[in-house]
Scaffold this active site. Structure first.
Site, PDB file in Angstrom:
ATOM      1  N   GLU A   1      69.569  28.728  76.488  1.00 52.72           N
ATOM      2  CA  GLU A   1      68.778  29.427  77.509  1.00 52.72           C
ATOM      3  C   GLU A   1      68.693  30.918  77.181  1.00 52.72           C
ATOM      4  OE1 GLU A   1      70.555  28.279  81.263  1.00 52.72           O
ATOM      5  OE2 GLU A   1      69.455  26.397  81.277  1.00 52.72           O
TER       6      GLU A   1
ATOM      7  N   GLU B   1      67.644  19.795  79.691  1.00 54.64           N
ATOM      8  CA  GLU B   1      68.518  19.763  80.864  1.00 54.64           C
ATOM      9  C   GLU B   1      67.697  19.612  82.124  1.00 54.64           C
ATOM     10  OE1 GLU B   1      70.921  23.223  81.446  1.00 54.64           O
ATOM     11  OE2 GLU B   1      71.493  23.377  79.339  1.00 54.64           O
TER      12      GLU B   1
END
Ligand SMILES: [Zn+2]
Length: 682
Positions: free
Chosen positions: A140, A302
């Site tokens: 991320e 995710e």
């Protein structure tokens, strides 16, 4: 189907059971090592790979592929203790200390050197490991350190600006530094837009956003190139966050550098007026990720089985919502779905974040739905490689978004994401699939383009849009679009400067509305673009109005009250062989649906299928296969016309499928659609 797996947070005696349960659930990949740097390299240059070797071996024996993280997302405490200059600093000059995660400056050469040392050790160690299927760079990127204002970053910003502008005179011109005594005489005088007495220079802020995105791109490329040297045959990805509320990185620039496009997505309930808005944001994100993947398949790295831990109130998913959420991503092109994380944690900041194995164990709703999803995905493997075909494009751009959300604008209530989500949502409600596209992309495949609050437009993108409409395309442009060039300088001569000729209008002044203020909008009774049914309805606008003069366009709707009674609110203009609409206010949802429904009919855009309100449909097709996804977001059962085989219930469908409240279906269609139904293009 897969998940983040953090075996280092659990005693080794549970690992064997993990693999057994993963197989029961249908897990075929695990993302390992994301936050393991401190365990893998407990002191500089000393590596301890034993535990990871054993975990990787177990996964390989269980037939589970590993998406192996390079583990560089969060540096260990020894690193920042020894090299405090690697710590990020916020715009108020506060150091962001270790103790959370991602405490590193994207421009730090020292951090880069230490991270590359770890990446090299990881890649060398596991190059030949049978479980290694993909590299997962960092994690991320930009989630918590997307903008760093430290002295190291300031120097890197100066270097980036030199490369962009060449000389200081050019920078001074572009940044309009004759304003407020800001003229620079030396590159060293230039700083990031740190906390200032009042509004910072907007072009400085915009360039800093561009620089910050590029700094992380450069960082990503350093890891990727090193991995490619050591393991040239292993694909490399980094997980994007294509959520509407994350804006740090220009993913159009990242996407071509990825071997596989992957993203994380979580349902965000903050500031969302309705559950429908939450669901339609998921659809937007899925569509955006598909576009980043060039229309091809992508990887949902995710999402969550139920609640997360980082919102003020963390809403658990209702029964069936896990399935509907996951299949919502698959419908929009995901060929793999991953979860964070395998076991819900016992400790740490994410201990209340849901996992596949909840704290309460496997006798739970979550586990049963995970196993159900695994079964459905096993039955659906021939979905892989099929594509969503859209007839509508939505122009979307990160620099425009960054510039739009700066301060000192006519209204701080106008946010860059509002109109894209509103227009995408209106089309979503009508079962029309949409591709978000970069403004400079090839637009010729689309019957209709929507341009929601594209505040900043470069000359080339404006020209592309003009050509698109002249050649017969249809376009809808909304308020606060085409206002500035790439330097955030106003396009003079009347708004919207970039699109005035195309739209056949000239706006002389903005009249933004106060929070909660609503104006009445009346559609015209007759004329081009109007419909008889409209005159029976009254629409409302909020947020924005503007004083617009017709210069070739026709007024399709006008304000009844508010600051501009009698003035045009919605216009239509024939341009070349195409049509250009302009919407000068934020219409209520029902009115926006009405208008876009009309525009779609004009442009020959077809919905995927005819379905009741609250039912989402998307089609994936290719190579003679066709799959109709039906997601019932309503609290009532629905019937949808279909022929084929439902992969959710594993039963044949002849004529119609009945879908329970909150349920879903994936119909492998018996008769491949050729004309209507959205599969006609591409
Ligand atoms: Zn920094």
């Amino acid at each position: 189907m897969g998940c983040d797996y953090n075996p280092e947070q659990w005693p080794e005696r549970v690992w064997a059971q993990d693999v057994v349960l993963m197989r029961e659930a249908g897990i075929t990949f695990a993302t390992v090592g994301v936050f393991a740097w401190a365990l893998l390299e407990p002191e500089q240059g000393r590596f301890e790979f034993g535990w990871l070797d054993r975990a990787m071996d177990l996964l390989a024996e269980g037939g589970i592929a590993v998406n192996l993280a390079t583990a560089t997302a969060s540096p260990p405490p020894w690193l920042s203790r020894r090299y405090p200059q690697t710590l990020p600093v916020d715009r108020e000059g506060r150091t962001l200390w270790p103790g959370g995660r991602q405490a590193w400056c994207p421009s730090s050469p020292v951090f880069r050197e230490r991270a590359m040392s770890l990446v090299e050790a990881m890649a060398t160690r596991y190059a030949e490991h049978p479980a290694l299927a993909m590299w997962h760079v960092s994690n991320e990127l930009g989630c918590h350190n997307g903008r760093c204002y430290c002295d190291v970053s300031a120097a890197a910003f100066q270097t980036w600006l030199r490369a962009r502008y060449g000389d200081l005179d050019t920078l001074n011109e572009v940044w309009a530094t004759s304003f407020w005594s800001q003229r620079y005489g030396d590159w060293a005088q230039i700083l990031p837009p740190r906390l200032a007495p009042t509004h910072p220079n907007p072009t400085q802020s915009l360039d800093f956003a561009r620089f910050s995105s590029d700094a992380l791109l450069e960082y990503y490329l350093a890891e990727r190139d090193l991995l490619r040297r050591i393991t040239p045959d292993v694909p490399v990805t980094t997980n994007f966050m294509t959520l509407a509320h994350f804006s740090m990185l220009d993913y159009w620039r990242f996407a071509p550098e990825q071997d596989v496009i992957s993203t994380d997505h979580y349902l965000v309930h903050i500031d969302q007026p309705t559950e429908n808005a939450v669901r339609s944001e998921l659809a937007f994100s899925g569509d955006l990720t598909r576009s980043l993947a060039g229309g091809g398949p992508w990887f949902l790295m995710e999402h969550s089985t139920s609640a997360v831990n980082w919102q003020p109130v963390n809403r658990a998913k209702a029964p069936g919502e896990l399935l509907r959420t996951s299949l919502g991503h698959v419908a929009r092109g995901a060929d793999a779905v991953g979860y964070f994380q395998w076991r819900a944690g016992r400790a740490g900041a994410e201990k209340f974040h849901s996992g596949l194995v909840p704290h309460a164990g496997t006798d739970t709703k979550v586990w049963r739905e995970v196993v159900q999803l695994g079964g459905i995905l096993r039955r659906s493997t021939d979905l892989a490689g099929t594509r969503v075909h859209s007839q509508v494009g939505l122009l979307f751009d990160w620099p425009s978004r960054w510039a739009c959300d700066l301060d000192s604008h006519p209204s701080s209530l106008v946010r860059a994401m509002d109109a894209p989500l509103a227009l995408h949502g209106a089309l979503w409600r009508q079962a029309v699939t949409v591709d978000p596209v970069a403004p400079t992309a090839d637009l010729s495949a689309y019957r209709l383009l929507v341009v929601p609050t594209l505040y900043l437009v470069e000359d080339a993108a404006a020209a592309t849009l003009h050509e698109y409409v002249a050649a017969g395309g249809h376009v809808v442009i909304t308020y606060f679009s085409g206002i500035v060039d790439q330097n955030d300088h106003i396009r003079l001569g009347g708004y919207p400067g970039a699109f005035r000729d195309l739209l056949g209008i000239r706006t002389e002044e903005f009249f933004p509305l106060d929070s909660g203020q609503v104006v009445t909008v009346q559609p015209a009774a007759s004329g081009p673009g109007t419909e008889a049914a409209w005159t029976r309805s009254t629409w409302t606008g909020s947020l924005w109005t503007e004083l617009t003069h017709l210069d070739g366009a026709t007024a399709v709707a006008r304000y009844v009250d508010g600051p501009l009674p009698g003035q045009p609110a919605l216009t239509r203009h024939a341009h070349g062989r195409g049509v250009a609409w302009y919407l000068g206010t934020a219409l209520d949802d029902a009115a926006l649906s009405t208008v876009l429904g009309r525009v779609c009919r004009d442009a020959g855009v077809q919905p995927v299928a005819s379905v009741p309100a609250g039912v989402e449909v998307v089609r994936r097709s290719g190579d003679g296969r066709s799959f109709l996804f039906v997601l019932n977001h309503t609290p009532e059962p629905v019937r949808v016309e279909a022929h084929g085989h439902d992969l959710v219930t594993d039963t044949p469908v002849t004529g119609a499928v009945r879908i329970a409240a909150g349920g879903c279906a994936i119909i492998r269609e018996g008769l491949v659609s050729t004309g209507s139904g959205g599969a006609g293009q591409g």
